[in-house]
Design a protein around this motif. Structure first.
Motif, PDB file in Angstrom:
ATOM      1  N   PHE A   1       6.342  -4.292   7.254  1.00 50.35           N
ATOM      2  CA  PHE A   1       7.281  -3.187   7.393  1.00 50.35           C
ATOM      3  C   PHE A   1       6.864  -2.038   6.494  1.00 50.35           C
ATOM      4  N   VAL A   2       7.409  -0.873   6.799  1.00 48.94           N
ATOM      5  CA  VAL A   2       7.264   0.290   5.944  1.00 48.94           C
ATOM      6  C   VAL A   2       8.601   0.496   5.249  1.00 48.94           C
ATOM      7  N   GLU A   3       8.538   0.622   3.923  1.00 44.73           N
ATOM      8  CA  GLU A   3       9.721   0.852   3.101  1.00 44.73           C
ATOM      9  C   GLU A   3       9.710   2.298   2.630  1.00 44.73           C
ATOM     10  N   ILE A   4      10.811   3.004   2.883  1.00 42.73           N
ATOM     11  CA  ILE A   4      10.930   4.406   2.502  1.00 42.73           C
ATOM     12  C   ILE A   4      12.036   4.515   1.451  1.00 42.73           C
ATOM     13  N   GLU A   5      11.630   4.775   0.207  1.00 43.26           N
ATOM     14  CA  GLU A   5      12.587   4.918  -0.891  1.00 43.26           C
ATOM     15  C   GLU A   5      12.945   6.386  -1.041  1.00 43.26           C
ATOM     16  N   LEU A   6      14.246   6.664  -1.140  1.00 41.65           N
ATOM     17  CA  LEU A   6      14.753   8.027  -1.177  1.00 41.65           C
ATOM     18  C   LEU A   6      15.012   8.448  -2.623  1.00 41.65           C
ATOM     19  N   LYS A   7      14.156   9.330  -3.130  1.00 44.89           N
ATOM     20  CA  LYS A   7      14.276   9.766  -4.518  1.00 44.89           C
ATOM     21  C   LYS A   7      15.319  10.845  -4.718  1.00 44.89           C
TER      22      LYS A   7
ATOM     23  N   ALA B   1       0.855  -1.186   0.000  1.00 47.90           N
ATOM     24  CA  ALA B   1       0.000   0.000   0.000  1.00 47.90           C
ATOM     25  C   ALA B   1       0.891   1.236   0.000  1.00 47.90           C
ATOM     26  N   VAL B   2       0.923   1.950  -1.124  1.00 45.24           N
ATOM     27  CA  VAL B   2       1.718   3.178  -1.210  1.00 45.24           C
ATOM     28  C   VAL B   2       1.016   4.248  -0.395  1.00 45.24           C
ATOM     29  N   GLN B   3       1.745   4.819   0.558  1.00 46.30           N
ATOM     30  CA  GLN B   3       1.182   5.836   1.446  1.00 46.30           C
ATOM     31  C   GLN B   3       1.552   7.245   1.005  1.00 46.30           C
ATOM     32  N   ILE B   4       2.763   7.412   0.487  1.00 47.48           N
ATOM     33  CA  ILE B   4       3.253   8.706   0.003  1.00 47.48           C
ATOM     34  C   ILE B   4       4.076   8.447  -1.244  1.00 47.48           C
ATOM     35  N   ASP B   5       3.891   9.263  -2.259  1.00 45.45           N
ATOM     36  CA  ASP B   5       4.725   9.173  -3.453  1.00 45.45           C
ATOM     37  C   ASP B   5       4.828  10.585  -4.026  1.00 45.45           C
ATOM     38  N   ASN B   6       5.957  11.243  -3.721  1.00 39.80           N
ATOM     39  CA  ASN B   6       6.163  12.597  -4.214  1.00 39.80           C
ATOM     40  C   ASN B   6       7.547  12.701  -4.849  1.00 39.80           C
ATOM     41  N   ASP B   7       8.034  13.910  -5.068  1.00 39.58           N
ATOM     42  CA  ASP B   7       9.316  14.064  -5.748  1.00 39.58           C
ATOM     43  C   ASP B   7      10.517  13.734  -4.866  1.00 39.58           C
ATOM     44  N   ARG B   8      10.306  13.509  -3.581  1.00 40.05           N
ATOM     45  CA  ARG B   8      11.421  13.216  -2.668  1.00 40.05           C
ATOM     46  C   ARG B   8      11.458  11.785  -2.160  1.00 40.05           C
ATOM     47  N   VAL B   9      10.281  11.200  -1.864  1.00 43.21           N
ATOM     48  CA  VAL B   9      10.217   9.861  -1.279  1.00 43.21           C
ATOM     49  C   VAL B   9       9.017   9.077  -1.805  1.00 43.21           C
TER      50      VAL B   9
END
Length: 105
Positions: A94-100, A14-22
């Motif tokens: 888990f929550v996965e945080i990808e760093l854009k 479930a994608v919670q946030i998807d913006n230009d940074r993360v």
């Protein structure tokens, strides 16, 4: 890639946030589920939210396990290629945080 991965269902993302940074995605792994093979194109941080015993298969044919402990985060660099599998009878998450972006970009 391991043919045994065909025996598993799909983990729930479930994608919670998807913006230009993360990009922040919650991953839930009921028993007998997997992510499917994927390659991380971005650096990322994993924050376990439900403890469990995570198995993963690597592109070179390796297999490993990791005990997820709630609140004990870990980070990986881009380029990791694997399939995460829940081979147990207990759900983990888990929550996965990808760093854009990085500080220098």
């Amino acid at each position: 890639m391991n043919s045994s991965s065909l025996d598993y269902g799909q983990a729930v993302a479930a994608v919670q946030i998807d913006n230009d940074r993360v990009r922040v995605t919650e991953w839930r792994f009921p028993p007998g589920t997997q992510t499917g093979w994927h390659r991380h194109e971005l650096d990322y941080v994993v924050v376990p939210t439900a403890a469990g015993h995570m198995s993963y298969e690597t592109a070179d044919g390796g297999q490993a396990t990791l005990d997820l402990v709630v609140g004990e985060s870990y980070a990986r660099e881009a380029g990791s290629e694997h399939n995460v599998v829940n081979k147990t009878d207990t759900e983990f998450a888990f929550v996965e945080i990808e760093l854009k972006t990085t500080q220098n970009s």
